[in-house]
Design a protein around this motif. Sequence first.
Motif, PDB file in Angstrom:
ATOM      1  N   ASN A   1      29.361  60.615  43.969  1.00 30.64           N
ATOM      2  CA  ASN A   1      29.802  60.081  42.681  1.00 30.64           C
ATOM      3  C   ASN A   1      30.984  60.877  42.133  1.00 30.64           C
ATOM      4  O   ASN A   1      30.903  62.101  41.999  1.00 30.64           O
ATOM      5  CB  ASN A   1      28.657  60.119  41.667  1.00 30.64           C
ATOM      6  CG  ASN A   1      27.487  59.255  42.083  1.00 30.64           C
ATOM      7  OD1 ASN A   1      27.630  58.054  42.280  1.00 30.64           O
ATOM      8  ND2 ASN A   1      26.314  59.862  42.222  1.00 30.64           N
TER       9      ASN A   1
ATOM     10  N   ILE B   1      38.100  53.487  50.924  1.00 31.93           N
ATOM     11  CA  ILE B   1      36.689  53.147  50.755  1.00 31.93           C
ATOM     12  C   ILE B   1      36.397  52.482  49.415  1.00 31.93           C
ATOM     13  O   ILE B   1      35.306  51.946  49.217  1.00 31.93           O
ATOM     14  CB  ILE B   1      35.799  54.398  50.921  1.00 31.93           C
ATOM     15  CG1 ILE B   1      36.147  55.457  49.878  1.00 31.93           C
ATOM     16  CG2 ILE B   1      35.936  54.975  52.320  1.00 31.93           C
ATOM     17  CD1 ILE B   1      35.207  56.648  49.900  1.00 31.93           C
ATOM     18  N   ALA B   2      37.346  52.518  48.483  1.00 29.50           N
ATOM     19  CA  ALA B   2      37.132  51.847  47.198  1.00 29.50           C
ATOM     20  C   ALA B   2      38.462  51.699  46.475  1.00 29.50           C
ATOM     21  O   ALA B   2      39.403  52.468  46.707  1.00 29.50           O
ATOM     22  CB  ALA B   2      36.147  52.631  46.335  1.00 29.50           C
TER      23      ALA B   2
ATOM     24  N   LEU C   1      34.188  56.353  41.680  1.00 21.86           N
ATOM     25  CA  LEU C   1      33.669  56.159  43.031  1.00 21.86           C
ATOM     26  C   LEU C   1      32.174  56.421  43.027  1.00 21.86           C
ATOM     27  O   LEU C   1      31.722  57.514  42.659  1.00 21.86           O
ATOM     28  CB  LEU C   1      34.359  57.104  44.016  1.00 21.86           C
ATOM     29  CG  LEU C   1      33.873  57.013  45.470  1.00 21.86           C
ATOM     30  CD1 LEU C   1      34.158  55.627  46.041  1.00 21.86           C
ATOM     31  CD2 LEU C   1      34.514  58.091  46.331  1.00 21.86           C
ATOM     32  N   HIS C   2      31.415  55.422  43.435  1.00 20.60           N
ATOM     33  CA  HIS C   2      29.966  55.547  43.561  1.00 20.60           C
ATOM     34  C   HIS C   2      29.579  54.941  44.908  1.00 20.60           C
ATOM     35  O   HIS C   2      29.567  53.714  45.065  1.00 20.60           O
ATOM     36  CB  HIS C   2      29.250  54.826  42.418  1.00 20.60           C
ATOM     37  CG  HIS C   2      29.612  55.348  41.063  1.00 20.60           C
ATOM     38  ND1 HIS C   2      29.096  56.521  40.552  1.00 20.60           N
ATOM     39  CD2 HIS C   2      30.473  54.865  40.119  1.00 20.60           C
ATOM     40  CE1 HIS C   2      29.600  56.736  39.348  1.00 20.60           C
ATOM     41  NE2 HIS C   2      30.441  55.752  39.058  1.00 20.60           N
ATOM     42  N   THR C   3      29.291  55.811  45.863  1.00 21.30           N
ATOM     43  CA  THR C   3      28.981  55.342  47.205  1.00 21.30           C
ATOM     44  C   THR C   3      28.003  56.307  47.858  1.00 21.30           C
ATOM     45  O   THR C   3      27.453  57.196  47.202  1.00 21.30           O
ATOM     46  CB  THR C   3      30.273  55.207  48.042  1.00 21.30           C
ATOM     47  OG1 THR C   3      29.957  54.607  49.296  1.00 21.30           O
ATOM     48  CG2 THR C   3      30.932  56.554  48.261  1.00 21.30           C
TER      49      THR C   3
END
Length: 492
Positions: free
Chosen positions: A58, A86-87, A92-94
């Motif tokens: 996060n 990736i986003a 960013l939450h992955t």
Amino acid sequence: MRILIYFMMVVSVLAGACSKDKGNYDYTKINKISIDNMLLGDHNSQRIYRVVNGDPLNFTPVITGTVSGSDTTNLRFAWVIEKDTIARTKELHTIANMGFGKLVGYYFVKDLTTNTVYTYNFTLEISNAASRGTYILAEDADHNAILYMHSALSVNNLFRPYSAFNDKAIGKYPVDLGLKINYGNSSTNYTYTVMTAARESDANVMEVFVNEMKPILFYNKSSFIEPSASFNITQYVRLVSATHNYILVDGKAHLMNKGAIGSVLYPGDPQNYDFGAQGLFTSRSLYSRLLAGWDYRNNKVRILMTANQAASDSYITSAEGPLDQSILAGYTFIKGFETSINGGFCYVFLMKKGDKLASFLITLNGYQSVNSLTKIAEATVPDLDKMIMPYFNFSNNFWYFAIGRSVYRTTVMGMELQKVFTLPEDQSGDIAAFAFNEGGTVSMENIGVCTYDPNSSKAMKGSFYLFNTVSNSFTETHLNVIQKPVAIQMGF
């Protein structure tokens, strides 16, 4: 933090051309973007985000413009790890599943009003769950060795068991556990290697790089420089930040290094020393020059010395001769350590006689010779026969030891026992092993405690507690999560 990217405007003036200042200027403010709520630092080595593989990843940056303020309508975002985008979101939450090791990351913010791109570089270090944490060596009912790893980084509280690495079993009858810190390019960039020791194994001592769960060195009977009939290892000694490994095999000390086991240290000893199963002192600074231990054959402390006090591990004599060791008569040796008191090297060790616990001190003249042996203090300790192997804290020169479900401490220069804590009454058995966390940035702040209840009806009869010495409280309690504990190491 605040990151601003400044631009220099270079105005080219054609040769021979000139213009008259007519006083017409454009005072339109340029929107400059700052990226906050991220790690400080001017280099990726200072912007390391450590996360465990499979855990949530996060990032919640705060974006502010000098003109736009918190309005991000005209901004576009991109998160790139290595070469993969990736986003394309502000936050960013992955899941951290991009691989293992150190990965280069970029956070791009583009301002559509100026076509300016702002960049925040960082390093993403994805590791095995227990690249930092608690390591517990245990054995099951059939004496098979199991290494439990409990992460200090992961959001879950699993105790992951490992009985083998790359199909190489730890073995049977586990003996001891070691820990080594591996520093990178800064004091906050480090990993750990754990060393397991077992009496019956194809790899009696195994070094495992826990960041990637890879065994990197093996030691067994064939590792001896000189042929050996057995590998009856009973003690493994290594400090977290030291470079040397010492083991006891059939009462004799050996040096282990780079996959090889050296000859018996001081093979020509006229007194034929026997350090027994656990008689080797732990060295902090004097290793390679002096090596101390309790000689069970001759009932006294031995201090092996190299030629000209060189750091060679080539021991040719012993230095304890001038000491009057008659004061040790009738005592049973417990544990010994090398430390420093008032700037001078010394050895401290504990012995017992009945219910009396005594502390002794050997002062040294640098590396050159011994000075004196004295009994510092003695005290009556109830249930002393139930004491488990004590722990010496180098940071404060205190002895720590456990009896039953309590941990006590006493200064090295006295014997005034202080209770550190007693475990909660939760029927988890008595303390079987404990240790402080060593190395890293929070060294010696936490005590990890393993208990064992042989009469428990649970499949796992061992439990774990984490006690923080700063807050003076238990921060973790995990009941019935491990088999019978043998040794514990912690590196946060």
